[in-house]
Design a protein around this motif. Structure first.
Motif, PDB file in Angstrom:
ATOM      1  N   UNK A  16       0.845  -1.184   0.000  1.00  0.00           N
ATOM      2  CA  UNK A  16       0.000   0.000   0.000  1.00  0.00           C
ATOM      3  C   UNK A  16       0.883   1.236   0.000  1.00  0.00           C
ATOM      4  N   UNK A  17       0.407   2.277  -0.635  1.00  0.00           N
ATOM      5  CA  UNK A  17       1.067   3.578  -0.579  1.00  0.00           C
ATOM      6  C   UNK A  17       0.336   4.495   0.384  1.00  0.00           C
ATOM      7  N   UNK A  18      -0.639   3.956   1.082  1.00  0.00           N
ATOM      8  CA  UNK A  18      -1.428   4.711   2.054  1.00  0.00           C
ATOM      9  C   UNK A  18      -0.640   4.883   3.349  1.00  0.00           C
ATOM     10  N   UNK A  19      -0.630   6.099   3.867  1.00  0.00           N
ATOM     11  CA  UNK A  19      -0.028   6.309   5.183  1.00  0.00           C
ATOM     12  C   UNK A  19      -0.850   5.573   6.223  1.00  0.00           C
ATOM     13  N   UNK A  20      -0.217   5.039   7.257  1.00  0.00           N
ATOM     14  CA  UNK A  20      -0.986   4.396   8.316  1.00  0.00           C
ATOM     15  C   UNK A  20      -1.973   5.380   8.950  1.00  0.00           C
ATOM     16  N   UNK A  21      -3.184   4.904   9.172  1.00  0.00           N
ATOM     17  CA  UNK A  21      -4.196   5.700   9.867  1.00  0.00           C
ATOM     18  C   UNK A  21      -3.938   5.639  11.359  1.00  0.00           C
ATOM     19  N   UNK A  43      -1.555  -2.399  11.910  1.00  0.00           N
ATOM     20  CA  UNK A  43      -1.388  -1.129  11.208  1.00  0.00           C
ATOM     21  C   UNK A  43      -2.639  -0.903  10.372  1.00  0.00           C
ATOM     22  N   UNK A  44      -3.419   0.112  10.718  1.00  0.00           N
ATOM     23  CA  UNK A  44      -4.632   0.432   9.965  1.00  0.00           C
ATOM     24  C   UNK A  44      -4.262   1.279   8.750  1.00  0.00           C
ATOM     25  N   UNK A  45      -4.753   0.841   7.584  1.00  0.00           N
ATOM     26  CA  UNK A  45      -4.534   1.568   6.334  1.00  0.00           C
ATOM     27  C   UNK A  45      -5.859   1.661   5.588  1.00  0.00           C
ATOM     28  N   UNK A  46      -5.890   2.518   4.584  1.00  0.00           N
ATOM     29  CA  UNK A  46      -7.063   2.643   3.724  1.00  0.00           C
ATOM     30  C   UNK A  46      -7.231   1.344   2.938  1.00  0.00           C
ATOM     31  N   UNK A  47      -8.360   0.682   3.125  1.00  0.00           N
ATOM     32  CA  UNK A  47      -8.608  -0.616   2.496  1.00  0.00           C
ATOM     33  C   UNK A  47      -8.535  -0.539   0.972  1.00  0.00           C
ATOM     34  N   UNK A  48      -9.020   0.556   0.395  1.00  0.00           N
ATOM     35  CA  UNK A  48      -9.009   0.698  -1.066  1.00  0.00           C
ATOM     36  C   UNK A  48      -7.605   0.872  -1.628  1.00  0.00           C
ATOM     37  N   UNK A  49      -6.655   1.260  -0.791  1.00  0.00           N
ATOM     38  CA  UNK A  49      -5.278   1.462  -1.251  1.00  0.00           C
ATOM     39  C   UNK A  49      -4.404   0.227  -1.029  1.00  0.00           C
ATOM     40  N   UNK A  50      -4.996  -0.849  -0.505  1.00  0.00           N
ATOM     41  CA  UNK A  50      -4.259  -2.073  -0.215  1.00  0.00           C
ATOM     42  C   UNK A  50      -4.368  -3.045  -1.383  1.00  0.00           C
ATOM     43  N   UNK A  51      -3.228  -3.496  -1.883  1.00  0.00           N
ATOM     44  CA  UNK A  51      -3.167  -4.467  -2.968  1.00  0.00           C
ATOM     45  C   UNK A  51      -2.651  -5.784  -2.401  1.00  0.00           C
ATOM     46  N   UNK A  52      -3.400  -6.864  -2.654  1.00  0.00           N
ATOM     47  CA  UNK A  52      -3.026  -8.181  -2.149  1.00  0.00           C
ATOM     48  C   UNK A  52      -2.825  -9.109  -3.333  1.00  0.00           C
ATOM     49  N   UNK A  53      -1.726  -9.863  -3.308  1.00  0.00           N
ATOM     50  CA  UNK A  53      -1.439 -10.801  -4.383  1.00  0.00           C
ATOM     51  C   UNK A  53      -1.182 -12.196  -3.849  1.00  0.00           C
ATOM     52  N   UNK A  54      -1.316 -13.170  -4.712  1.00  0.00           N
ATOM     53  CA  UNK A  54      -1.075 -14.560  -4.330  1.00  0.00           C
ATOM     54  C   UNK A  54      -2.348 -15.374  -4.417  1.00  0.00           C
ATOM     55  N   UNK A  90     -15.107  -0.607  11.441  1.00  0.00           N
ATOM     56  CA  UNK A  90     -13.950   0.243  11.157  1.00  0.00           C
ATOM     57  C   UNK A  90     -14.008   0.908   9.786  1.00  0.00           C
ATOM     58  N   UNK A  91     -15.161   0.905   9.161  1.00  0.00           N
ATOM     59  CA  UNK A  91     -15.323   1.633   7.901  1.00  0.00           C
ATOM     60  C   UNK A  91     -14.395   1.155   6.812  1.00  0.00           C
ATOM     61  N   UNK A  92     -13.627   2.059   6.256  1.00  0.00           N
ATOM     62  CA  UNK A  92     -12.770   1.764   5.115  1.00  0.00           C
ATOM     63  C   UNK A  92     -11.357   1.361   5.496  1.00  0.00           C
ATOM     64  N   UNK A  93     -11.152   0.983   6.754  1.00  0.00           N
ATOM     65  CA  UNK A  93      -9.818   0.587   7.191  1.00  0.00           C
ATOM     66  C   UNK A  93      -9.616  -0.920   7.067  1.00  0.00           C
ATOM     67  N   UNK A  94      -8.380  -1.304   6.761  1.00  0.00           N
ATOM     68  CA  UNK A  94      -7.929  -2.692   6.841  1.00  0.00           C
ATOM     69  C   UNK A  94      -6.763  -2.686   7.823  1.00  0.00           C
ATOM     70  N   UNK A  95      -6.659  -3.738   8.615  1.00  0.00           N
ATOM     71  CA  UNK A  95      -5.621  -3.823   9.637  1.00  0.00           C
ATOM     72  C   UNK A  95      -4.588  -4.868   9.239  1.00  0.00           C
ATOM     73  N   UNK A  96      -3.395  -4.400   8.927  1.00  0.00           N
ATOM     74  CA  UNK A  96      -2.281  -5.280   8.574  1.00  0.00           C
ATOM     75  C   UNK A  96      -1.648  -5.786   9.864  1.00  0.00           C
ATOM     76  N   UNK A  97      -1.397  -7.083   9.941  1.00  0.00           N
ATOM     77  CA  UNK A  97      -0.673  -7.656  11.075  1.00  0.00           C
ATOM     78  C   UNK A  97       0.785  -7.229  10.941  1.00  0.00           C
ATOM     79  N   UNK A  98       1.247  -6.397  11.862  1.00  0.00           N
ATOM     80  CA  UNK A  98       2.542  -5.722  11.730  1.00  0.00           C
ATOM     81  C   UNK A  98       3.724  -6.669  11.599  1.00  0.00           C
ATOM     82  N   UNK A  99       3.637  -7.847  12.181  1.00  0.00           N
ATOM     83  CA  UNK A  99       4.741  -8.802  12.082  1.00  0.00           C
ATOM     84  C   UNK A  99       4.992  -9.302  10.683  1.00  0.00           C
ATOM     85  N   UNK A 100       4.063  -9.066   9.768  1.00  0.00           N
ATOM     86  CA  UNK A 100       4.229  -9.518   8.385  1.00  0.00           C
ATOM     87  C   UNK A 100       4.817  -8.437   7.475  1.00  0.00           C
TER      88      UNK A 100
END
Length: 139
Positions: A16-21, A43-54, A90-100
């Motif tokens: 993501x290029x989103x700054x942490x919320x 780490x909460x980020x803007x869900x729309x700015x998160x790209x997931x692959x795999x 949490x609206x438009x937020x996604x929470x990244x597990x920081x250890x990853x």
């Protein structure tokens, strides 16, 4: 800020290029069970700015929290790494597990949530410097 990371086996990646919320220590019992640890650093980020692959991303849905709302917990079905959580309240937020994260040095916890569920022996040295939320997340 740019953030990126992956699961333990590398089959699932995200960026993501989103700054942490916000960066939060979560003491909820769901995070304790999911992580196998006394808390989870998220780490909460803007869900729309998160790209997931795999191709091994799996979502497990639960209902919980103070308001009994839906949670989507995303993990790699090959290695089992928890990666991202999406909370209904949490609206438009996604929470990244920081250890990853590829680089964990760029984040610092700002607040603690669900502190009513914190282990009785857990007393962070900096806790008085962070916001404490006994039964939920600030939205």
């Amino acid at each position: 800020m740019s953030l990126s990371g992956h699961c333990l086996c590398g089959a699932v990646t995200y960026s993501t290029d989103s700054d942490p919320i916000m960066v939060a220590i979560c003491h909820c019992t769901d995070c304790q069970r999911q992580s196998g640890a006394p808390f989870s650093l998220n780490v909460a980020v803007d869900r729309d700015a998160l790209t997931i692959g795999g191709d091994s991303l799996t979502t497990y849905e639960t209902v919980g929290g103070a308001m009994d709302m839906k949670r989507e917990r995303m993990f790699c079905n090959r290695c089992g790494s928890p990666l991202i959580s999406v909370l209904e309240e949490a609206g438009d937020m996604a929470f990244i597990k920081a250890g990853t994260l590829d680089d964990t040095s760029v984040i610092t916890p700002e607040l603690e949530v669900y502190t009513d569920s914190a282990q009785p022996w857990f007393h962070a040295a900096e806790a008085e410097e962070r916001g404490l939320f006994p039964a939920g997340i600030p939205t």
